[in-house]
Design a protein around this motif. Structure first.
Motif, short mmCIF file in Angstrom:
data_model
loop_
_atom_site.label_atom_id
_atom_site.label_comp_id
_atom_site.label_asym_id
_atom_site.label_seq_id
_atom_site.Cartn_x
_atom_site.Cartn_y
_atom_site.Cartn_z
N ASP A 67 0.83 -1.20 0.00
CA ASP A 67 0.00 0.00 0.00
C ASP A 67 0.87 1.25 0.00
N LEU A 68 2.06 1.13 0.59
CA LEU A 68 2.99 2.25 0.68
C LEU A 68 4.40 1.75 0.45
N ILE A 69 5.12 2.42 -0.45
CA ILE A 69 6.54 2.13 -0.68
C ILE A 69 7.36 3.28 -0.10
N ILE A 70 8.33 2.93 0.74
CA ILE A 70 9.18 3.95 1.37
C ILE A 70 10.55 3.91 0.70
N PRO A 71 10.82 4.85 -0.24
CA PRO A 71 12.15 4.90 -0.85
C PRO A 71 13.18 5.40 0.16
N GLN A 72 14.44 5.13 -0.10
CA GLN A 72 15.55 5.58 0.74
C GLN A 72 15.50 4.98 2.14
N GLY A 73 14.80 3.89 2.28
CA GLY A 73 14.79 3.16 3.55
C GLY A 73 14.40 4.00 4.74
N GLY A 74 15.13 3.79 5.83
CA GLY A 74 14.83 4.48 7.07
C GLY A 74 15.18 5.95 7.08
N HIS A 75 15.79 6.45 6.00
CA HIS A 75 16.16 7.87 5.93
C HIS A 75 15.01 8.75 5.45
N ASN A 76 13.94 8.14 4.96
CA ASN A 76 12.83 8.91 4.40
C ASN A 76 11.88 9.35 5.52
N LYS A 77 12.19 10.47 6.14
CA LYS A 77 11.42 10.94 7.29
C LYS A 77 9.98 11.29 6.92
N VAL A 78 9.78 11.84 5.72
CA VAL A 78 8.43 12.24 5.31
C VAL A 78 7.52 11.02 5.18
N ALA A 79 7.99 9.98 4.49
CA ALA A 79 7.18 8.78 4.29
C ALA A 79 6.91 8.08 5.62
N ILE A 80 7.91 8.03 6.48
CA ILE A 80 7.72 7.38 7.78
C ILE A 80 6.71 8.15 8.62
N LYS A 81 6.75 9.49 8.56
CA LYS A 81 5.77 10.29 9.31
C LYS A 81 4.36 10.06 8.75
N LEU A 82 4.23 10.00 7.44
CA LEU A 82 2.92 9.73 6.84
C LEU A 82 2.39 8.38 7.33
N LEU A 83 3.28 7.39 7.38
CA LEU A 83 2.88 6.06 7.82
C LEU A 83 2.45 6.06 9.28
N THR A 84 3.27 6.65 10.14
CA THR A 84 2.96 6.64 11.57
C THR A 84 1.70 7.48 11.87
N ASP A 85 1.52 8.60 11.16
CA ASP A 85 0.31 9.40 11.35
C ASP A 85 -0.93 8.60 10.94
N TYR A 86 -0.81 7.85 9.85
CA TYR A 86 -1.94 7.06 9.37
C TYR A 86 -2.28 5.95 10.37
N ILE A 87 -1.24 5.28 10.89
CA ILE A 87 -1.49 4.23 11.88
C ILE A 87 -2.19 4.78 13.11
N ARG A 88 -1.74 5.95 13.59
CA ARG A 88 -2.37 6.56 14.76
C ARG A 88 -3.83 6.90 14.48
N SER A 89 -4.11 7.33 13.24
CA SER A 89 -5.49 7.72 12.90
C SER A 89 -6.44 6.52 12.91
N LEU A 90 -5.91 5.31 12.77
CA LEU A 90 -6.74 4.12 12.73
C LEU A 90 -7.00 3.52 14.12
N LEU A 91 -6.27 3.99 15.12
CA LEU A 91 -6.42 3.44 16.47
C LEU A 91 -7.72 3.93 17.11
N PRO A 92 -8.36 3.08 17.91
CA PRO A 92 -9.62 3.49 18.56
C PRO A 92 -9.47 4.75 19.41
N SER A 93 -8.31 4.94 20.04
CA SER A 93 -8.11 6.10 20.91
C SER A 93 -8.18 7.41 20.15
N SER A 94 -7.86 7.38 18.83
CA SER A 94 -7.87 8.60 18.03
C SER A 94 -9.29 9.02 17.65
N ARG A 95 -10.26 8.10 17.84
CA ARG A 95 -11.64 8.40 17.44
C ARG A 95 -12.51 8.81 18.62
N LYS A 96 -11.90 8.90 19.80
CA LYS A 96 -12.67 9.28 20.99
C LYS A 96 -12.92 10.78 21.01
#
Length: 206
Positions: A177-206
């Motif tokens: 669903d998501l390809i992260i180029p430049q591995g662990g150095h791609n801060k933008v892609a990693i932030k997008l991923l972590t923000d998306y994961i947080r948005s799916l958690l039940p605690s974010s919908r309270k």
């Protein structure tokens, strides 16, 4: 429970991405299930033979056990995750107790090659990196952590890692669903991923 699958070539930066996911979420909300823990139990095979086996193909993994334990976690059951010793190329007698968590990250080079596991994943990620960068990281890791010489690592890369990457790992990128180029150095892609994961958690919908 969210199941996040993270794949990518050896040395691509998967561990960095996993660490960033853990750091972005509240403590004790993430369980990590490494594919490497599920290598087949080959302790009955002589060590000289074990060291020459191909560990970069799907047949090297006990997928049935990984799938069962992932389903158990999803059903709210705890598991005893196997452990693997890369020095002796064999499974250890000890296990690690894992409790169900809000987020379960399953990571490994072959993680997107298995249809049954892909169907269980809520998010599928492929961590990409240049072949030269991956090779340098593999040399550094295997020489320090796995008792190999640079020549042993390079020979294995040419004979096994590179052809297996092209045959199994690179083609699995199309399932991500998501390809992260430049591995662990791609801060933008990693932030997008972590923000998306947080948005799916039940605690974010309270």
């Amino acid at each position: 429970m969210l199941i996040i699958g993270i794949a990518g070539g050896t040395g691509s930066g998967k561990s960095t991405v996993v660490r960033k996911i853990i750091e972005s979420l509240p403590a004790d909300e993430v369980a990590v299930i490494p594919q490497d823990c599920y290598y087949n139990d080959n302790h009955h095979i002589p060590i000289e033979v074990r060291r020459g086996m191909n560990y970069d193909e799907p047949a090297a993994i006990e997928w049935a056990l990984l799938e069962k334990q992932l389903r158990d976690l999803k059903e709210g059951k705890s598991i005893e995750m196997p452990q693997y010793d890369f020095i002796t190329c064999s499974r250890l007698p000890e296990t690690v107790h894992i409790e169900p968590r809000e987020v379960v990250v399953v990571e490994g080079i072959l993680m997107l090659t298995q249809p049954e596991l892909r169907d269980m994943m809520d998010v599928k990620v492929f961590v990409d990196a240049d072949a030269d960068d991956r090779l340098i990281r593999v040399i550094n890791r295997d020489c320090v952590e796995r008792g190999r010489t640079p020549k042993m690592v390079i020979d294995r890369y040419e004979e096994v890692l590179k052809p297996m990457h092209e045959l199994h790992i690179e083609p699995s990128k199309r399932y991500a669903d998501l390809i992260i180029p430049q591995g662990g150095h791609n801060k933008v892609a990693i932030k997008l991923l972590t923000d998306y994961i947080r948005s799916l958690l039940p605690s974010s919908r309270k």
